[in-house]
Write a protein that holds these residues in place. Structure first.
Motif, PDB file in Angstrom:
ATOM      1  N   ASP A  94      35.650  44.347  61.894  1.00  0.00           N
ATOM      2  CA  ASP A  94      35.611  43.187  62.790  1.00  0.00           C
ATOM      3  C   ASP A  94      34.833  42.061  62.116  1.00  0.00           C
ATOM      4  O   ASP A  94      33.647  42.219  61.814  1.00  0.00           O
ATOM      5  N   ILE A  95      35.505  40.955  61.888  1.00  0.00           N
ATOM      6  CA  ILE A  95      34.852  39.777  61.307  1.00  0.00           C
ATOM      7  C   ILE A  95      34.192  38.983  62.436  1.00  0.00           C
ATOM      8  O   ILE A  95      33.043  38.581  62.328  1.00  0.00           O
ATOM      9  N   TYR A 102      30.473  31.166  69.546  1.00  0.00           N
ATOM     10  CA  TYR A 102      31.553  30.219  69.254  1.00  0.00           C
ATOM     11  C   TYR A 102      31.399  29.622  67.854  1.00  0.00           C
ATOM     12  O   TYR A 102      32.378  29.491  67.116  1.00  0.00           O
ATOM     13  N   GLY A 103      30.192  29.272  67.465  1.00  0.00           N
ATOM     14  CA  GLY A 103      29.968  28.691  66.140  1.00  0.00           C
ATOM     15  C   GLY A 103      30.456  29.592  65.020  1.00  0.00           C
ATOM     16  O   GLY A 103      31.039  29.122  64.040  1.00  0.00           O
ATOM     17  N   ASP A 104      30.238  30.901  65.137  1.00  0.00           N
ATOM     18  CA  ASP A 104      30.722  31.850  64.128  1.00  0.00           C
ATOM     19  C   ASP A 104      32.249  31.934  64.153  1.00  0.00           C
ATOM     20  O   ASP A 104      32.898  31.986  63.105  1.00  0.00           O
ATOM     21  N   ARG A 105      32.814  31.959  65.360  1.00  0.00           N
ATOM     22  CA  ARG A 105      34.269  32.089  65.487  1.00  0.00           C
ATOM     23  C   ARG A 105      34.993  30.890  64.882  1.00  0.00           C
ATOM     24  O   ARG A 105      36.012  31.043  64.218  1.00  0.00           O
ATOM     25  N   ILE A 106      34.469  29.676  65.088  1.00  0.00           N
ATOM     26  CA  ILE A 106      35.166  28.512  64.555  1.00  0.00           C
ATOM     27  C   ILE A 106      35.015  28.422  63.031  1.00  0.00           C
ATOM     28  O   ILE A 106      35.888  27.877  62.370  1.00  0.00           O
ATOM     29  N   GLU A 107      33.925  28.955  62.493  1.00  0.00           N
ATOM     30  CA  GLU A 107      33.790  28.967  61.028  1.00  0.00           C
ATOM     31  C   GLU A 107      34.830  29.906  60.412  1.00  0.00           C
ATOM     32  O   GLU A 107      35.447  29.577  59.399  1.00  0.00           O
ATOM     33  N   VAL A 108      35.036  31.068  61.030  1.00  0.00           N
ATOM     34  CA  VAL A 108      36.066  31.994  60.557  1.00  0.00           C
ATOM     35  C   VAL A 108      37.442  31.354  60.707  1.00  0.00           C
ATOM     36  O   VAL A 108      38.273  31.428  59.797  1.00  0.00           O
ATOM     37  N   LEU A 109      37.677  30.699  61.831  1.00  0.00           N
ATOM     38  CA  LEU A 109      38.959  30.025  62.051  1.00  0.00           C
ATOM     39  C   LEU A 109      39.194  28.943  60.999  1.00  0.00           C
ATOM     40  O   LEU A 109      40.291  28.836  60.438  1.00  0.00           O
ATOM     41  N   ALA A 110      38.175  28.158  60.698  1.00  0.00           N
ATOM     42  CA  ALA A 110      38.318  27.099  59.691  1.00  0.00           C
ATOM     43  C   ALA A 110      38.681  27.694  58.332  1.00  0.00           C
ATOM     44  O   ALA A 110      39.545  27.159  57.623  1.00  0.00           O
ATOM     45  N   THR A 111      38.080  28.809  57.979  1.00  0.00           N
ATOM     46  CA  THR A 111      38.393  29.470  56.712  1.00  0.00           C
ATOM     47  C   THR A 111      39.826  29.970  56.702  1.00  0.00           C
ATOM     48  O   THR A 111      40.549  29.807  55.709  1.00  0.00           O
ATOM     49  N   LEU A 112      40.267  30.573  57.807  1.00  0.00           N
ATOM     50  CA  LEU A 112      41.652  31.044  57.899  1.00  0.00           C
ATOM     51  C   LEU A 112      42.638  29.895  57.742  1.00  0.00           C
ATOM     52  O   LEU A 112      43.584  29.979  56.964  1.00  0.00           O
ATOM     53  N   VAL A 113      42.433  28.838  58.500  1.00  0.00           N
ATOM     54  CA  VAL A 113      43.361  27.709  58.472  1.00  0.00           C
ATOM     55  C   VAL A 113      43.425  27.124  57.064  1.00  0.00           C
ATOM     56  O   VAL A 113      44.511  26.874  56.533  1.00  0.00           O
ATOM     57  N   LYS A 114      42.274  26.954  56.443  1.00  0.00           N
ATOM     58  CA  LYS A 114      42.236  26.364  55.104  1.00  0.00           C
ATOM     59  C   LYS A 114      42.879  27.282  54.067  1.00  0.00           C
ATOM     60  O   LYS A 114      43.635  26.822  53.211  1.00  0.00           O
ATOM     61  N   ILE A 124      50.368  24.665  61.394  1.00  0.00           N
ATOM     62  CA  ILE A 124      49.152  25.199  62.016  1.00  0.00           C
ATOM     63  C   ILE A 124      47.983  24.315  61.593  1.00  0.00           C
ATOM     64  O   ILE A 124      47.729  24.128  60.411  1.00  0.00           O
ATOM     65  N   GLN A 125      47.292  23.775  62.575  1.00  0.00           N
ATOM     66  CA  GLN A 125      46.132  22.918  62.338  1.00  0.00           C
ATOM     67  C   GLN A 125      44.946  23.461  63.132  1.00  0.00           C
ATOM     68  O   GLN A 125      45.127  24.115  64.149  1.00  0.00           O
ATOM     69  N   MET A 126      43.775  23.154  62.657  1.00  0.00           N
ATOM     70  CA  MET A 126      42.591  23.440  63.461  1.00  0.00           C
ATOM     71  C   MET A 126      42.258  22.176  64.230  1.00  0.00           C
ATOM     72  O   MET A 126      42.228  21.084  63.654  1.00  0.00           O
TER      73      MET A 126
END
Length: 160
Positions: A94-95, A102-114, A124-126
């Motif tokens: 589990d990442i 929320y701050g951790d989740r959006i950092e992981v999301l930003a990495t995925l999107v990029k 797909i955009q953030m």
């Protein structure tokens, strides 16, 4: 969490600190996307399974082997704007989970999107978010001047 309307003085207080992130309220079709072993399921706001747009489904299938729950808004232009990643599991680890801040989740999301979609697959955009007081005030001004729907404020340390 359900949306609530607040007055401008409350928004002003939230805008001055770094405990809250602001993003533009979108006017699309809300979707919770579950991706597991390259199989994609989409659930609407009412919890019912719906067919994801084919272009978005194909783009989500580019994710690495793992399990993902991604929250976003499908817009009329066919783009998916993601604003949260309630659950990401890679190689059995589990990442982030729904209990992660929320701050951790959006950092992981930003990495995925990029790493997965940008810049080759713009489908797909953030959803951009503002965390500094200056950026939040610019976003509020832009929304007000351009007839936007409003903002969504999320507490940086809040679970999903």
């Amino acid at each position: 969490m359900l949306a609530v309307t607040v007055d401008s003085s409350t928004i002003g207080k939230l805008a001055t600190g770094r405990d809250w992130a602001f993003s533009q309220k979108m006017d699309g079709r809300r979707g919770l996307f579950m991706v597991d072993s390259h199989k994609v399921a989409m659930y609407g706001r009412n919890g019912r399974r719906v067919a994801p747009p084919e272009k978005i489904k194909r783009a989500l299938m580019r994710l690495p082997e793992g399990r993902f729950i991604l929250d976003g808004e499908v817009m009329s232009d066919g783009y998916l704007y993601l604003f949260d990643a309630p659950s990401v599991t890679l190689a059995g680890r589990d990442i982030v989970t729904m209990e992660s801040p929320y701050g951790d989740r959006i950092e992981v999301l930003a990495t995925l999107v990029k790493s997965v979609w940008q810049p080759a697959i713009p489908t797909i955009q953030m959803l951009p978010r503002a965390t500094s007081p200056e950026h939040k005030l610019r976003l509020l001004t832009w929304i007000k001047n351009n007839g936007g729907e409003g903002i969504v404020a999320r507490k940086m340390d809040a679970p999903y």
